[in-house]
Design a protein around this motif. Structure first.
Motif, PDB file in Angstrom:
ATOM      1  N   ALA A  30       0.837  -1.209   0.000  1.00 55.42           N
ATOM      2  CA  ALA A  30       0.000   0.000   0.000  1.00 55.42           C
ATOM      3  C   ALA A  30       0.872   1.259   0.000  1.00 55.42           C
ATOM      4  O   ALA A  30       0.530   2.271  -0.624  1.00 55.42           O
ATOM      5  CB  ALA A  30      -0.935  -0.015   1.209  1.00 55.42           C
ATOM      6  N   GLU A  31       2.026   1.162   0.705  1.00 51.43           N
ATOM      7  CA  GLU A  31       2.881   2.348   0.789  1.00 51.43           C
ATOM      8  C   GLU A  31       3.718   2.571  -0.466  1.00 51.43           C
ATOM      9  O   GLU A  31       4.359   3.618  -0.611  1.00 51.43           O
ATOM     10  CB  GLU A  31       3.780   2.243   2.025  1.00 51.43           C
ATOM     11  N   GLY A  32       3.687   1.607  -1.373  1.00 55.34           N
ATOM     12  CA  GLY A  32       4.571   1.672  -2.542  1.00 55.34           C
ATOM     13  C   GLY A  32       3.958   2.302  -3.770  1.00 55.34           C
ATOM     14  O   GLY A  32       4.575   2.274  -4.841  1.00 55.34           O
ATOM     15  N   ILE A  33       2.761   2.854  -3.657  1.00 58.05           N
ATOM     16  CA  ILE A  33       2.144   3.474  -4.847  1.00 58.05           C
ATOM     17  C   ILE A  33       1.236   4.630  -4.426  1.00 58.05           C
ATOM     18  O   ILE A  33       0.615   4.576  -3.362  1.00 58.05           O
ATOM     19  CB  ILE A  33       1.371   2.417  -5.677  1.00 58.05           C
ATOM     20  N   THR A  34       1.175   5.656  -5.290  1.00 57.97           N
ATOM     21  CA  THR A  34       0.333   6.821  -4.987  1.00 57.97           C
ATOM     22  C   THR A  34      -0.677   7.027  -6.115  1.00 57.97           C
ATOM     23  O   THR A  34      -0.530   6.459  -7.205  1.00 57.97           O
ATOM     24  CB  THR A  34       1.199   8.103  -4.897  1.00 57.97           C
ATOM     25  N   SER A  35      -1.640   7.899  -5.841  1.00 49.62           N
ATOM     26  CA  SER A  35      -2.628   8.189  -6.886  1.00 49.62           C
ATOM     27  C   SER A  35      -1.958   8.872  -8.088  1.00 49.62           C
ATOM     28  O   SER A  35      -2.350   8.663  -9.235  1.00 49.62           O
ATOM     29  CB  SER A  35      -3.773   9.044  -6.337  1.00 49.62           C
ATOM     30  N   ALA A  36      -0.889   9.659  -7.825  1.00 52.60           N
ATOM     31  CA  ALA A  36      -0.170  10.313  -8.947  1.00 52.60           C
ATOM     32  C   ALA A  36       0.464   9.254  -9.847  1.00 52.60           C
ATOM     33  O   ALA A  36       0.499   9.411 -11.081  1.00 52.60           O
ATOM     34  CB  ALA A  36       0.901  11.259  -8.395  1.00 52.60           C
ATOM     35  N   ASP A  37       0.951   8.160  -9.256  1.00 55.82           N
ATOM     36  CA  ASP A  37       1.529   7.077 -10.070  1.00 55.82           C
ATOM     37  C   ASP A  37       0.461   6.505 -11.003  1.00 55.82           C
ATOM     38  O   ASP A  37       0.733   6.203 -12.169  1.00 55.82           O
ATOM     39  CB  ASP A  37       2.051   5.941  -9.174  1.00 55.82           C
ATOM     40  N   VAL A  38      -0.750   6.330 -10.470  1.00 58.71           N
ATOM     41  CA  VAL A  38      -1.820   5.748 -11.292  1.00 58.71           C
ATOM     42  C   VAL A  38      -2.147   6.692 -12.452  1.00 58.71           C
ATOM     43  O   VAL A  38      -2.292   6.256 -13.606  1.00 58.71           O
ATOM     44  CB  VAL A  38      -3.090   5.474 -10.451  1.00 58.71           C
ATOM     45  N   LEU A  39      -2.214   7.989 -12.159  1.00 60.49           N
ATOM     46  CA  LEU A  39      -2.535   8.962 -13.220  1.00 60.49           C
ATOM     47  C   LEU A  39      -1.448   8.949 -14.300  1.00 60.49           C
ATOM     48  O   LEU A  39      -1.733   9.003 -15.498  1.00 60.49           O
ATOM     49  CB  LEU A  39      -2.692  10.365 -12.622  1.00 60.49           C
ATOM     50  N   ARG A  40      -0.201   8.832 -13.878  1.00 62.31           N
ATOM     51  CA  ARG A  40       0.907   8.769 -14.848  1.00 62.31           C
ATOM     52  C   ARG A  40       0.788   7.516 -15.734  1.00 62.31           C
ATOM     53  O   ARG A  40       0.949   7.584 -16.961  1.00 62.31           O
ATOM     54  CB  ARG A  40       2.241   8.776 -14.082  1.00 62.31           C
ATOM     55  N   LEU A  41       0.440   6.388 -15.118  1.00 64.52           N
ATOM     56  CA  LEU A  41       0.294   5.147 -15.897  1.00 64.52           C
ATOM     57  C   LEU A  41      -0.857   5.236 -16.883  1.00 64.52           C
ATOM     58  O   LEU A  41      -0.788   4.715 -17.995  1.00 64.52           O
ATOM     59  CB  LEU A  41       0.083   3.961 -14.946  1.00 64.52           C
ATOM     60  N   ARG A  42      -1.917   5.910 -16.475  1.00 66.98           N
ATOM     61  CA  ARG A  42      -3.065   6.066 -17.402  1.00 66.98           C
ATOM     62  C   ARG A  42      -2.642   6.829 -18.654  1.00 66.98           C
ATOM     63  O   ARG A  42      -3.098   6.548 -19.753  1.00 66.98           O
ATOM     64  CB  ARG A  42      -4.204   6.811 -16.703  1.00 66.98           C
ATOM     65  N   GLN A  43      -1.757   7.821 -18.442  1.00 70.99           N
ATOM     66  CA  GLN A  43      -1.275   8.604 -19.613  1.00 70.99           C
ATOM     67  C   GLN A  43      -0.353   7.765 -20.484  1.00 70.99           C
ATOM     68  O   GLN A  43      -0.387   7.836 -21.708  1.00 70.99           O
ATOM     69  CB  GLN A  43      -0.506   9.826 -19.124  1.00 70.99           C
ATOM     70  N   GLN A  44       0.472   6.950 -19.805  1.00 75.78           N
ATOM     71  CA  GLN A  44       1.453   6.142 -20.549  1.00 75.78           C
ATOM     72  C   GLN A  44       0.760   5.014 -21.337  1.00 75.78           C
ATOM     73  O   GLN A  44       1.231   4.641 -22.401  1.00 75.78           O
ATOM     74  CB  GLN A  44       2.449   5.547 -19.536  1.00 75.78           C
ATOM     75  N   PHE A  45      -0.344   4.495 -20.780  1.00 71.90           N
ATOM     76  CA  PHE A  45      -1.040   3.373 -21.435  1.00 71.90           C
ATOM     77  C   PHE A  45      -2.518   3.719 -21.606  1.00 71.90           C
ATOM     78  O   PHE A  45      -3.378   3.154 -20.922  1.00 71.90           O
ATOM     79  CB  PHE A  45      -0.873   2.085 -20.600  1.00 71.90           C
ATOM     80  N   PRO A  46      -2.824   4.692 -22.487  1.00 70.88           N
ATOM     81  CA  PRO A  46      -4.204   5.173 -22.589  1.00 70.88           C
ATOM     82  C   PRO A  46      -5.179   4.053 -22.946  1.00 70.88           C
ATOM     83  O   PRO A  46      -4.853   3.185 -23.758  1.00 70.88           O
ATOM     84  CB  PRO A  46      -4.148   6.237 -23.697  1.00 70.88           C
ATOM     85  N   GLY A  47      -6.317   4.066 -22.310  1.00 73.03           N
ATOM     86  CA  GLY A  47      -7.366   3.090 -22.626  1.00 73.03           C
ATOM     87  C   GLY A  47      -7.274   1.804 -21.824  1.00 73.03           C
ATOM     88  O   GLY A  47      -8.241   1.045 -21.760  1.00 73.03           O
ATOM     89  N   ALA A  48      -6.119   1.549 -21.178  1.00 70.73           N
ATOM     90  CA  ALA A  48      -5.996   0.304 -20.410  1.00 70.73           C
ATOM     91  C   ALA A  48      -6.723   0.454 -19.072  1.00 70.73           C
ATOM     92  O   ALA A  48      -6.482   1.427 -18.340  1.00 70.73           O
ATOM     93  CB  ALA A  48      -4.527  -0.021 -20.169  1.00 70.73           C
ATOM     94  N   PRO A  49      -7.623  -0.472 -18.731  1.00 62.44           N
ATOM     95  CA  PRO A  49      -8.288  -0.363 -17.436  1.00 62.44           C
ATOM     96  C   PRO A  49      -7.295  -0.561 -16.288  1.00 62.44           C
ATOM     97  O   PRO A  49      -6.319  -1.297 -16.439  1.00 62.44           O
ATOM     98  CB  PRO A  49      -9.332  -1.491 -17.459  1.00 62.44           C
ATOM     99  N   VAL A  50      -7.563   0.112 -15.167  1.00 68.70           N
ATOM    100  CA  VAL A  50      -6.669   0.009 -14.008  1.00 68.70           C
ATOM    101  C   VAL A  50      -7.317  -0.872 -12.942  1.00 68.70           C
ATOM    102  O   VAL A  50      -8.421  -0.578 -12.467  1.00 68.70           O
ATOM    103  CB  VAL A  50      -6.376   1.414 -13.409  1.00 68.70           C
ATOM    104  N   VAL A  51      -6.620  -1.937 -12.593  1.00 70.18           N
ATOM    105  CA  VAL A  51      -7.062  -2.809 -11.500  1.00 70.18           C
ATOM    106  C   VAL A  51      -6.095  -2.592 -10.344  1.00 70.18           C
ATOM    107  O   VAL A  51      -4.882  -2.701 -10.527  1.00 70.18           O
ATOM    108  CB  VAL A  51      -7.015  -4.305 -11.909  1.00 70.18           C
ATOM    109  N   THR A  52      -6.627  -2.249  -9.178  1.00 73.01           N
ATOM    110  CA  THR A  52      -5.714  -2.136  -8.031  1.00 73.01           C
ATOM    111  C   THR A  52      -5.999  -3.258  -7.049  1.00 73.01           C
ATOM    112  O   THR A  52      -7.148  -3.626  -6.786  1.00 73.01           O
ATOM    113  CB  THR A  52      -5.828  -0.782  -7.299  1.00 73.01           C
ATOM    114  N   TYR A  53      -4.913  -3.799  -6.531  1.00 74.35           N
ATOM    115  CA  TYR A  53      -4.970  -4.813  -5.474  1.00 74.35           C
ATOM    116  C   TYR A  53      -5.594  -4.140  -4.254  1.00 74.35           C
ATOM    117  O   TYR A  53      -5.390  -2.939  -4.020  1.00 74.35           O
ATOM    118  CB  TYR A  53      -3.531  -5.241  -5.199  1.00 74.35           C
ATOM    119  N   VAL A  54      -6.324  -4.915  -3.472  1.00 72.00           N
ATOM    120  CA  VAL A  54      -6.971  -4.339  -2.285  1.00 72.00           C
ATOM    121  C   VAL A  54      -5.927  -3.775  -1.320  1.00 72.00           C
ATOM    122  O   VAL A  54      -6.222  -2.868  -0.533  1.00 72.00           O
ATOM    123  CB  VAL A  54      -7.897  -5.402  -1.626  1.00 72.00           C
ATOM    124  N   ASN A  55      -4.679  -4.277  -1.404  1.00 72.82           N
ATOM    125  CA  ASN A  55      -3.590  -3.771  -0.552  1.00 72.82           C
ATOM    126  C   ASN A  55      -3.095  -2.423  -1.076  1.00 72.82           C
ATOM    127  O   ASN A  55      -1.937  -2.262  -1.469  1.00 72.82           O
ATOM    128  CB  ASN A  55      -2.414  -4.755  -0.541  1.00 72.82           C
TER     129      ASN A  55
END
Ligand code: 13P
Ligand code: SF4
Length: 355
Positions: free
Chosen positions: A123-148
């Motif tokens: 949980a401590e190893g990822i932030t919401s900014a990381d997710v936003l960056r990945l969305r830009q890098q891989f447009p259209g790919a759905p994001v699945v986050t682990y419950v952790n």
């Protein structure tokens, strides 16, 4: 309430002590049971007075696990149960992100986690900014986050899952026609799930990474569970040499190299179910050590190989003393902004639908 029945809560100190002796015989020394029974009895009384429900993750220490939770289970089971409770207070004996998940499902209820320091390396190893960056890098790919993950990260995702349904959620998205799925943040769970689906794994932590065209791709993140990453293929080989008749079970947060060598891989619930169902001379669990104790207590005729050098320091912060203090002082309440709750709810609902 859910179809799983709540565990019995004895209504006197003597009955609590007797129940704990019965459940923990050979696992916890008698003098310790005497001390802990008193705490458990106080907790169970307060629980009734305050109309609270206690949820206990499978990693809780055996005396706690076998005395105060109304329900025990893995992350997925406990999330589902928290979604159906009508108690005024939910005490989550687990780590912080688990309490957050219960809060997202119960914004109007008080959710308490007995320690506000019970984190998780994933949980401590990822932030919401990381997710936003990945969305830009891989447009259209759905994001699945682990419950952790923490709530802010869930709020930026499309689906949530646990180790109990990761395969199902990712398969669902591939079958829906997506050829790339972002799955965060556990590198090993993502690689193990990709392997199970015949997908290619790409490390999304690399800002220059590109997903191949054609076929299925899982885009992951390079964070690992600080406990499960420490099990090595050599540990498995040594276990095999020393206990050739043991069934070896590993959590999918272990490396793919470890997973390839063991007999069974699954969530903590899958491991409990396996030991309950399959008769073997002995079992060795590659996961937090309390699980082995809890299973040994539940199935006294099953022999467990104790491998306890690796512990989750976060899960181990949750004690009976802190659980009592949590109920007495109503600490530590999970507080999330209404906006985060609203945005994190859909991925969690989807996780519960795809069980
Ligand atoms: P489960 O979802 O299998 O209970 O696991 C949670 C966890 O934190 C494993 O390390
Ligand atoms: Fe997090 Fe690993 Fe502890 Fe589970 S065992 S709570 S994944 S640090």
């Amino acid at each position: 309430m859910p179809s799983i029945k709540p565990l019995d809560t004895p209504d006197s100190l003597d009955a609590t002590t007797a129940m704990m002796h019965k459940r923990l015989h050979g696992i916890v020394p008698d003098f310790e049971i005497a001390l802990k029974a008193e705490l458990a009895w106080k907790i169970n009384q307060l629980k009734k007075e305050k109309n609270a429900v206690i949820l206990g993750h499978n990693y809780m220490e055996p005396a706690l696990y076998h005395s105060v939770p109304d329900y025990t289970g893995d992350s997925l089971q406990l999330s589902a149960i928290s979604a159906q409770t009508d108690a005024a207070i939910i005490v989550f004996c687990g780590v912080w992100f688990m309490g957050e998940t219960a809060k997202i499902l119960n914004p109007e209820r008080m959710v308490l986690v007995p320690s506000d320091k019970a984190g998780c390396s994933l949980a401590e190893g990822i932030t919401s900014a990381d997710v936003l960056r990945l969305r830009q890098q891989f447009p259209g790919a759905p994001v699945v986050t682990y419950v952790n993950t923490y709530a802010e990260v869930k709020a930026e995702s499309d689906y949530c899952c646990t180790s109990g349904n990761a395969l199902k959620v990712l398969k669902y998205l591939f079958d829906e026609g997506h050829d790339r799925v972002i799955f965060l943040p556990d590198e090993y769970l993502a690689r193990n799930t990709a392997a199970g689906l015949g997908a290619t794994y790409v490390n999304g932590s690399d800002p220059n990474a590109v997903a191949p065209t054609g076929g299925r791709t899982v885009i992951g993140w390079s964070v690992r569970c600080e406990v499960h990453e420490l099990f090595t293929p050599d540990d498995v080989r040594q276990l095999r040499r020393q206990y050739p008749d043991a069934i070896i079970l590993a959590h999918p947060e272990c490396s793919p190299e470890v997973v390839a060598l063991v007999d069974v891989t699954g969530s903590t619930k899958d491991m409990v179910d396996y030991v309950a169902k399959v008769d073997a001379p002995r079992y060795a669990l590659l996961t937090e050590c309390s699980m082995g104790d809890n299973i040994a207590a539940q199935f006294p005729h099953r022999e467990m190989v104790r491998a306890c050098s690796l512990r989750c320091k976060h899960m181990n912060l949750i004690t009976l003393e802190d659980t009592l203090a949590a109920l007495e002082n109503e600490q530590y309440p999970v507080q999330l902004s209404p906006d985060v709750i609203a945005r994190a709810r859909q991925p969690i609902d989807r996780m519960l639908q795809l069980r």
